[in-house]
Motif scaffolding. Structure first.
Motif, PDB file in Angstrom:
ATOM      1  N   THR A 243     -17.586  11.323   2.830  1.00 56.46           N
ATOM      2  CA  THR A 243     -16.815  10.289   2.134  1.00 56.46           C
ATOM      3  C   THR A 243     -15.325  10.378   2.426  1.00 56.46           C
ATOM      4  O   THR A 243     -14.559   9.517   1.991  1.00 56.46           O
ATOM      5  N   THR A 244     -14.923  11.385   3.156  1.00 58.46           N
ATOM      6  CA  THR A 244     -13.488  11.597   3.396  1.00 58.46           C
ATOM      7  C   THR A 244     -12.893  10.594   4.375  1.00 58.46           C
ATOM      8  O   THR A 244     -11.664  10.515   4.505  1.00 58.46           O
ATOM      9  N   TRP A 245     -13.740   9.838   5.070  1.00 63.01           N
ATOM     10  CA  TRP A 245     -13.221   8.881   6.053  1.00 63.01           C
ATOM     11  C   TRP A 245     -12.473   7.733   5.386  1.00 63.01           C
ATOM     12  O   TRP A 245     -11.671   7.048   6.017  1.00 63.01           O
ATOM     13  N   PHE A 246     -12.723   7.507   4.092  1.00 58.99           N
ATOM     14  CA  PHE A 246     -12.109   6.393   3.372  1.00 58.99           C
ATOM     15  C   PHE A 246     -11.169   6.969   2.319  1.00 58.99           C
ATOM     16  O   PHE A 246     -11.611   7.556   1.337  1.00 58.99           O
ATOM     17  N   ASP A 247      -9.866   6.834   2.530  1.00 60.59           N
ATOM     18  CA  ASP A 247      -8.891   7.353   1.576  1.00 60.59           C
ATOM     19  C   ASP A 247      -9.044   6.640   0.233  1.00 60.59           C
ATOM     20  O   ASP A 247      -9.094   5.404   0.170  1.00 60.59           O
ATOM     21  N   ALA A 248      -9.118   7.417  -0.836  1.00 58.41           N
ATOM     22  CA  ALA A 248      -9.396   6.852  -2.159  1.00 58.41           C
ATOM     23  C   ALA A 248      -8.313   5.876  -2.609  1.00 58.41           C
ATOM     24  O   ALA A 248      -8.608   4.838  -3.217  1.00 58.41           O
ATOM     25  N   LEU A 249      -7.048   6.180  -2.326  1.00 56.03           N
ATOM     26  CA  LEU A 249      -5.966   5.296  -2.751  1.00 56.03           C
ATOM     27  C   LEU A 249      -5.963   3.998  -1.949  1.00 56.03           C
ATOM     28  O   LEU A 249      -5.768   2.910  -2.512  1.00 56.03           O
ATOM     29  N   VAL A 250      -6.186   4.107  -0.657  1.00 56.40           N
ATOM     30  CA  VAL A 250      -6.275   2.901   0.171  1.00 56.40           C
ATOM     31  C   VAL A 250      -7.444   2.035  -0.296  1.00 56.40           C
ATOM     32  O   VAL A 250      -7.337   0.808  -0.407  1.00 56.40           O
ATOM     33  N   TYR A 251      -8.562   2.696  -0.595  1.00 60.80           N
ATOM     34  CA  TYR A 251      -9.733   1.973  -1.100  1.00 60.80           C
ATOM     35  C   TYR A 251      -9.384   1.215  -2.375  1.00 60.80           C
ATOM     36  O   TYR A 251      -9.732   0.035  -2.531  1.00 60.80           O
ATOM     37  N   LYS A 252      -8.709   1.890  -3.310  1.00 67.52           N
ATOM     38  CA  LYS A 252      -8.360   1.241  -4.577  1.00 67.52           C
ATOM     39  C   LYS A 252      -7.533  -0.015  -4.342  1.00 67.52           C
ATOM     40  O   LYS A 252      -7.750  -1.051  -4.984  1.00 67.52           O
ATOM     41  N   ASN A 253      -6.577   0.066  -3.439  1.00 66.33           N
ATOM     42  CA  ASN A 253      -5.723  -1.088  -3.184  1.00 66.33           C
ATOM     43  C   ASN A 253      -6.493  -2.228  -2.524  1.00 66.33           C
ATOM     44  O   ASN A 253      -6.307  -3.398  -2.878  1.00 66.33           O
ATOM     45  N   ILE A 254      -7.361  -1.886  -1.582  1.00 66.56           N
ATOM     46  CA  ILE A 254      -8.171  -2.930  -0.945  1.00 66.56           C
ATOM     47  C   ILE A 254      -9.120  -3.559  -1.957  1.00 66.56           C
ATOM     48  O   ILE A 254      -9.234  -4.790  -2.052  1.00 66.56           O
ATOM     49  N   TRP A 257      -7.255  -5.591  -4.531  1.00 65.55           N
ATOM     50  CA  TRP A 257      -6.720  -6.820  -3.948  1.00 65.55           C
ATOM     51  C   TRP A 257      -7.799  -7.895  -3.939  1.00 65.55           C
ATOM     52  O   TRP A 257      -7.559  -9.044  -4.323  1.00 65.55           O
ATOM     53  N   GLY A 258      -9.002  -7.517  -3.503  1.00 64.14           N
ATOM     54  CA  GLY A 258     -10.095  -8.485  -3.480  1.00 64.14           C
ATOM     55  C   GLY A 258     -10.550  -8.877  -4.867  1.00 64.14           C
ATOM     56  O   GLY A 258     -10.769 -10.058  -5.161  1.00 64.14           O
ATOM     57  N   LEU A 259     -10.682  -7.888  -5.753  1.00 61.24           N
ATOM     58  CA  LEU A 259     -11.185  -8.167  -7.097  1.00 61.24           C
ATOM     59  C   LEU A 259     -10.199  -9.001  -7.903  1.00 61.24           C
ATOM     60  O   LEU A 259     -10.594  -9.900  -8.663  1.00 61.24           O
ATOM     61  N   ASP A 260      -8.915  -8.728  -7.725  1.00 58.76           N
ATOM     62  CA  ASP A 260      -7.915  -9.455  -8.509  1.00 58.76           C
ATOM     63  C   ASP A 260      -7.730 -10.885  -8.027  1.00 58.76           C
ATOM     64  O   ASP A 260      -7.109 -11.694  -8.716  1.00 58.76           O
TER      65      ASP A 260
END
Length: 529
Positions: A243-254, A257-260
């Motif tokens: 799971t380390t390939w996807f940075d947690a903070l970058v994921y949250k922002n992406i 962004w879509g959800l909001d």
């Protein structure tokens, strides 16, 4: 009673969306009341089941109820207002089936398989904390939902720009759909020059712009669901992917962004367009400051792409410049765009006085009240200081989210439902005006009361993702929320009884299947063997 055999294909598919939407809303309020009971301290379910229900609840409410009703209405309104045929009737039929199956699948992932990553789905919790089957079912359901959303977007865009029914060139159509003609006309009026009549009706402009956010939202959430699906498959093989390939903070922002793009994008734009449509229908007048409203919709579209960071104000890892710029400054600008929509709508209605207090007018005013209460509540928490106090409390989902969704969005959708009901059912009258009025007052009082009780609990410190034991200090607020929530249940039942008794069981069934003519069936049964 409704004679379903006389419905056009466009009426029929719109009604199918509406019926499924109202059924999902019933499921949604049932879930809400179960959670209300659990929060009072009734021992109704285990913790994993409670949080799974909490995760499924917004998915059913947003995509099953709200999206389905919006899509059904717009499938009817876009061709009607543009005097064009729907691009693809077959795609519209596939659309409601795909989304309905997707929502049921997501609900099963939570209610049956206990997927409980909540609405946020923060990485890497979905792929590390839950069984592969629950993740697989959730991802599959969400992909189906987003596929349905993209089908809707394609069908609407194709209908708007399909040129077999019009001689208008593509450039001016796109300019009008985006809303640039609104800015041009405002500038021309300021210069004292002649103002040109826009090519597209204002509600179509709002639908087009809101659908842009809808498409972007579907691409983000659908893409993340594909990631979940891939991880679920590897979990089944016994060789989980890292799971380390996807940075947690970058994921949250992406992800946010879509959800909001739903809450602070397409909802606000669609709602504004619906207000403008209803204001014109109710008043019989041209919309006040129409060109300003067109320009404001384009501004709202741009704003909606830059406000997501207010969901991450309490996240210590989030970049501070983004918290201030996106989370506070841009978010606060939504008071301006929402205020313009409210002012334009109310001014249009005011200039047309006296007006008959029809159901659609009542619910329209109720929807405006809901956003007038819910939007400022959101702006209050979109402040670095206040957010530290309110972020993870009942205030967020009560005073802000439920106020906007149940009263603001919900009553706006009901206004559209009551306005479109005679158009979709060939002037079938509603059976009871009393039940319509009861629906209005019970929903309004119940929704505001429940949201306020939850908001007060949040101000007292009640967390929104926590199970409390018996005799917790927030019981009075939760009891109040349950009482007001029960009033909303009664409002829903009154509305459903009124609609079903108006169109009749046979009419309701005829929306989905072709039934033999009642007269012919009676004649056949009377014929001797």
């Amino acid at each position: 009673m409704l004679d379903a055999s006389r419905l056009t294909p466009l009426q029929r598919v719109s009604l199918r969306f509406a019926v499924i939407s109202l059924l999902f809303y019933g499921l949604c309020i049932m879930e809400g009341m179960i959670m209300r009971g659990q929060q009072i301290s009734f021992d109704l379910m285990e913790a994993d089941h409670y949080f799974a229900l909490m995760g499924a609840h917004p998915m059913v409410g947003i995509f099953g109820s709200s999206f389905m009703l919006v899509f059904g209405a717009f499938y009817f309104l876009v061709p009607t207002l543009m005097k064009k045929s729907l691009y693809s009737q077959k795609l519209a039929e596939i659309n409601w089936i795909t989304m309905a199956v997707g929502v049921v699948t997501v609900w099963l992932a939570g209610f049956v398989f206990r997927y409980a990553a909540l609405y946020t789905n923060y990485w890497p919790l979905p792929v590390t904390e839950f069984k592969p089957i629950s993740l697989l079912v959730f991802a599959t359901g969400n992909i189906l939902i987003m596929t349905g959303v993209m089908i809707f977007c394609y069908n609407i865009f194709a209908t708007v720009f399909h040129r077999s029914d019009t001689e208008e060139p593509m450039g001016p159509l796109l300019k009008s759909a985006v809303g640039l003609d609104g800015f041009v006309n405002v500038y021309r009026r300021w210069r004292g020059e002649k103002v040109e009549e826009p090519l597209m009706p204002l509600p179509i402009v709002a639908i087009f712009r809101g659908t842009i956010d809808t498409l972007l939202d579907a691409l983000v959430l659908g893409g993340i669901s594909i990631v979940f699906l891939i991880h679920a498959v590897f979990l089944f093989t016994g060789e989980p992917l890292p799971t380390t390939w996807f940075d947690a903070l970058v994921y949250k922002n992406i992800y946010w962004w879509g959800l909001d793009l739903i809450a602070d994008g397409l909802v606000l734009i669609y709602v504004a367009g619906t207000w403008y449509l209803l204001a014109g229908l109710i008043s019989g007048r041209k919309l006040f400051m129409e060109n300003v409203a067109r320009a404001a919709l384009l501004v709202e579209l741009v704003v909606s792409w830059n406000v997501w960071a207010h969901h991450l104000l309490a996240d210590q890892a989030q970049w501070n410049w983004m918290k201030i710029l996106s989370g506070e400054m841009v978010t606060a600008f939504e008071l301006v765009t929402s205020g313009i929509a409210i002012f334009v709508t109310l001014k249009t209605l005011h200039d047309a006085r006296p007006l008959k207090m029809t159901p659609q007018l009542k619910f329209l005013l109720g929807g405006i009240l809901g956003f007038s209460l819910g939007v400022p509540a959101g702006i209050i928490q979109a402040d670095l200081g206040m957010n530290r106090i309110l972020h993870n409390t009942q205030w967020v989902i009560g005073a802000h989210a439920h106020m906007q969704l149940l009263i603001g969005l919900g009553m706006t959708l009901y206004a559209a439902l009551y306005a479109l009901f005679p158009m979709l059912t060939n002037d079938t009258p509603l059976k009871s005006r009393f039940l319509t009025n009861f629906h209005f007052w019970a929903h309004l009082i119940g929704g505001i009361g429940m949201s306020v009780c939850m908001g007060f609990a949040g101000m007292d410190g009640m967390l929104r993702r926590t199970m409390y034991g018996a005799d917790h200090p927030f019981q009075p607020e939760m009891i109040g929320a349950a009482i007001f929530g029960s009033l909303m249940v009664v409002a829903y039942l009154a509305m459903m009884y009124n609609i079903i008794s108006s169109i009749g069981p046979r009419g309701l069934l005829g929306i989905f299947v072709d039934l033999p003519d009642a007269g012919e069936q009676g004649a056949e049964s009377a014929t001797p063997a």
